[in-house]
Design a protein around this motif. Structure first.
Motif: not given
Length: 232
Positions: A201-225
């Motif tokens: 936890r302290w390493f994360a604080k010193l490295a300034k890891i914030n809630p936006q550091m790790c992102l989950r991205m999703t693609l729903i490619p097979f649903r018609p637009r």
């Protein structure tokens, strides 16, 4: 598992390791540029200057020690992430990929047989329907910006479509701006963010890891637009 595939496995693991660790320096510079860390660095240097009897060398030494601590925190976070990923599906490619038709593992080669990149996808069960998770995607530095990353991403999308998966998800860290840009071109959108790096936890604080550091991205490619309705 054939000797050829064993060779590919080791090469891809090495590329993945290098690809993750290359983000240590950007994360370090970003952390050191944080206003809080700038203030601390100046204070530490001043303390060294005073305690050393007006010694500029002591001030530099104290400042370097502070910078070294921040770098170590960033290295520990990315190295820990890398080791966790390599100890899961990549630890047993035979069971994870070769024996499971719903999982995919791809290697890209140049005309001389040299490995230029690779990627993998793992099937996940999500209640009503499964989905694919792109667990690894790496391109050799000299082959970047040559459309290879796009081809590997397209391969993963086609594989998911063939398997009937509803969507494809992946995780990416904020410093990986080139990767994020690539995924956005394919239509991926950010669906979540977190700072769960499993690091101290302290390493994360010193490295300034914030809630936006790790992102989950999703693609729903097979649903018609859109859909076309015919008037009766």
């Amino acid at each position: 598992m054939s000797p050829e595939f064993t060779f590919y496995q080791h090469v891809i693991m090495s590329l993945f390791r290098d690809g993750i660790l290359e983000h240590v320096y950007p994360a370090f510079f970003k952390a050191m540029g944080n206003p809080d860390h700038v203030g601390i660095a100046l204070s530490v240097c001043m303390a060294g200057y005073v305690l050393g009897g007006s010694s500029y060398f002591q001030a530099l030494l104290f400042g370097s020690a502070w910078a070294g601590l921040i770098y170590y925190c960033c290295l520990d976070i990315y190295e820990g992430y890398m080791m966790r990923r390599l100890s899961t599906d990549m630890a047993n490619v035979q069971a994870s990929y070769l024996e499971n038709p719903d999982n995919g593992f791809w290697v890209a080669e140049d005309w001389n047989g040299g490995v230029t990149g690779g990627g993998s996808e793992l099937a996940q069960d999500a209640g009503e329907g499964g989905y694919g998770e792109m667990s690894h995607l790496i391109v050799v530095f000299s082959w970047r910006r040559k459309n290879l990353g796009s081809q590997l991403t397209r391969k993963a999308l086609d594989f998911c479509k063939e398997r009937g998966f509803a969507r494809l998800v992946l995780d990416v860290s904020a410093p990986q701006t080139a990767a994020i840009s690539l995924y956005q071109k394919f239509g991926f959108v950010q669906t979540a963010s977190h700072c769960d790096t499993h690091a101290n936890r302290w390493f994360a604080k010193l490295a300034k890891i914030n809630p936006q550091m790790c992102l989950r991205m999703t693609l729903i490619p097979f649903r018609p637009r859109f859909r076309i309705l015919t008037a009766q």
